[in-house]
Write a protein that holds these residues in place. Structure first.
Motif, mmCIF file in Angstrom:
data_model
loop_
_atom_site.group_PDB
_atom_site.id
_atom_site.type_symbol
_atom_site.label_atom_id
_atom_site.label_comp_id
_atom_site.label_asym_id
_atom_site.label_seq_id
_atom_site.Cartn_x
_atom_site.Cartn_y
_atom_site.Cartn_z
ATOM 1 N N LYS A 10 -13.098 2.568 0.613
ATOM 2 C CA LYS A 10 -13.607 3.931 0.564
ATOM 3 C C LYS A 10 -14.675 3.998 -0.526
ATOM 4 O O LYS A 10 -14.466 3.524 -1.644
ATOM 5 C CB LYS A 10 -12.480 4.918 0.260
ATOM 6 C CG LYS A 10 -12.929 6.352 0.274
ATOM 7 C CD LYS A 10 -11.774 7.300 0.086
ATOM 8 C CE LYS A 10 -12.281 8.733 0.160
ATOM 9 N NZ LYS A 10 -11.185 9.684 0.010
ATOM 10 N N GLY B 66 -5.651 -1.007 -6.536
ATOM 11 C CA GLY B 66 -6.341 0.185 -7.020
ATOM 12 C C GLY B 66 -7.439 0.700 -6.104
ATOM 13 O O GLY B 66 -8.001 1.761 -6.345
ATOM 14 N N LYS B 67 -7.735 -0.026 -5.046
ATOM 15 C CA LYS B 67 -8.786 0.386 -4.108
ATOM 16 C C LYS B 67 -8.182 1.153 -2.942
ATOM 17 O O LYS B 67 -7.052 0.928 -2.538
ATOM 18 C CB LYS B 67 -9.563 -0.826 -3.573
ATOM 19 C CG LYS B 67 -10.256 -1.628 -4.644
ATOM 20 C CD LYS B 67 -11.332 -0.816 -5.321
ATOM 21 C CE LYS B 67 -12.068 -1.667 -6.351
ATOM 22 N NZ LYS B 67 -13.081 -0.914 -7.050
ATOM 23 N N ARG B 68 -8.970 2.068 -2.399
ATOM 24 C CA ARG B 68 -8.553 2.852 -1.231
ATOM 25 C C ARG B 68 -9.241 2.304 0.008
ATOM 26 O O ARG B 68 -10.430 1.995 -0.021
ATOM 27 C CB ARG B 68 -8.897 4.327 -1.430
ATOM 28 C CG ARG B 68 -8.075 4.940 -2.542
ATOM 29 C CD ARG B 68 -8.492 6.372 -2.816
ATOM 30 N NE ARG B 68 -7.758 6.891 -3.948
ATOM 31 C CZ ARG B 68 -6.814 7.822 -3.866
ATOM 32 N NH1 ARG B 68 -6.519 8.353 -2.692
ATOM 33 N NH2 ARG B 68 -6.175 8.242 -4.930
ATOM 34 N N TYR B 69 -8.478 2.193 1.079
ATOM 35 C CA TYR B 69 -8.981 1.679 2.348
ATOM 36 C C TYR B 69 -8.863 2.764 3.405
ATOM 37 O O TYR B 69 -7.855 3.465 3.470
ATOM 38 C CB TYR B 69 -8.182 0.431 2.762
ATOM 39 C CG TYR B 69 -8.449 -0.738 1.846
ATOM 40 C CD1 TYR B 69 -9.436 -1.655 2.146
ATOM 41 C CD2 TYR B 69 -7.744 -0.890 0.660
ATOM 42 C CE1 TYR B 69 -9.705 -2.711 1.292
ATOM 43 C CE2 TYR B 69 -8.003 -1.941 -0.201
ATOM 44 C CZ TYR B 69 -8.989 -2.857 0.117
ATOM 45 O OH TYR B 69 -9.265 -3.891 -0.727
ATOM 46 N N LEU C 280 -3.827 3.425 -0.316
ATOM 47 C CA LEU C 280 -4.108 2.974 -1.676
ATOM 48 C C LEU C 280 -3.378 1.658 -1.878
ATOM 49 O O LEU C 280 -2.150 1.587 -1.721
ATOM 50 C CB LEU C 280 -3.630 4.011 -2.698
ATOM 51 C CG LEU C 280 -3.690 3.595 -4.165
ATOM 52 C CD1 LEU C 280 -5.131 3.336 -4.593
ATOM 53 C CD2 LEU C 280 -3.042 4.641 -5.046
ATOM 54 N N CYS C 281 -4.105 0.620 -2.238
ATOM 55 C CA CYS C 281 -3.518 -0.700 -2.443
ATOM 56 C C CYS C 281 -2.824 -0.739 -3.808
ATOM 57 O O CYS C 281 -3.454 -0.489 -4.826
ATOM 58 C CB CYS C 281 -4.592 -1.775 -2.359
ATOM 59 S SG CYS C 281 -3.950 -3.442 -2.545
ATOM 60 N N THR C 282 -1.527 -1.060 -3.812
ATOM 61 C CA THR C 282 -0.767 -1.128 -5.058
ATOM 62 C C THR C 282 -0.461 -2.564 -5.469
ATOM 63 O O THR C 282 0.011 -2.797 -6.569
ATOM 64 C CB THR C 282 0.555 -0.339 -4.946
ATOM 65 O OG1 THR C 282 1.317 -0.871 -3.862
ATOM 66 C CG2 THR C 282 0.282 1.130 -4.719
ATOM 67 N N GLU D 108 -5.934 6.911 5.159
ATOM 68 C CA GLU D 108 -6.349 6.402 3.856
ATOM 69 C C GLU D 108 -5.146 5.755 3.189
ATOM 70 O O GLU D 108 -4.069 6.344 3.122
ATOM 71 C CB GLU D 108 -6.880 7.536 2.988
ATOM 72 C CG GLU D 108 -7.395 7.087 1.645
ATOM 73 C CD GLU D 108 -8.011 8.221 0.841
ATOM 74 O OE1 GLU D 108 -8.003 8.119 -0.392
ATOM 75 O OE2 GLU D 108 -8.499 9.200 1.441
ATOM 76 N N VAL E 293 -1.975 7.556 1.687
ATOM 77 C CA VAL E 293 -2.546 8.726 1.012
ATOM 78 C C VAL E 293 -2.801 9.836 2.025
ATOM 79 O O VAL E 293 -2.476 10.989 1.793
ATOM 80 C CB VAL E 293 -3.855 8.363 0.281
ATOM 81 C CG1 VAL E 293 -4.501 9.586 -0.342
ATOM 82 C CG2 VAL E 293 -3.586 7.296 -0.770
ATOM 83 N N VAL F 213 0.834 -1.200 0.000
ATOM 84 C CA VAL F 213 0.000 0.000 0.000
ATOM 85 C C VAL F 213 0.872 1.254 0.000
ATOM 86 O O VAL F 213 2.045 1.205 0.337
ATOM 87 C CB VAL F 213 -0.947 0.042 1.229
ATOM 88 C CG1 VAL F 213 -1.914 -1.129 1.238
ATOM 89 C CG2 VAL F 213 -0.161 0.092 2.525
#
Length: 102
Positions: free
Chosen positions: A93, A61-64, A74-76, A72, A24, A21
């Motif tokens: 999110k 691509g999803k934000r947690y 961002l999953c990479t 926050e 953010v 991740v």
């Protein structure tokens, strides 16, 4: 319990699965207990690459975010571990609604 002082742009990796991740948003310099799959997250630069045979729980691509949306991530890279902050699972999110174009 291992705590981290998160900074925006910092890259973290799971110690037990392939999840990676990027931070953010963070509430500041206060340390937090960020885990994936029950183990503390580590700096991505020092993490050993992992292969995941299990079903992906964290999705690329999803934000947690946490419940207050102060942290926050961002999953990479997808992985089979669940992200948690201070023992509470992070959630996806929700996407913001776009304005109508009449």
């Amino acid at each position: 319990m291992t705590t981290l002082s998160l900074r925006p742009g910092e890259q973290l990796a799971s110690a037990v699965c392939a999840t990676r991740v990027v931070v953010v948003r963070t509430p500041g310099a206060e340390p937090v207990n960020l885990t994936c799959g029950g183990s503390p997250m580590v700096a991505a630069a020092t993490a050993e690459p992992k292969d995941d045979a299990g079903q992906a729980v964290t999705l690329i691509g999803k934000r947690y975010v946490d419940a207050a949306e102060q942290v926050e991530l961002l999953c990479t890279r997808s992985g089979s571990g669940e992200l948690a902050l201070d023992g509470v699972a992070l959630t996806l999110k929700a996407a913001k609604a776009l304005p109508a174009s009449d």
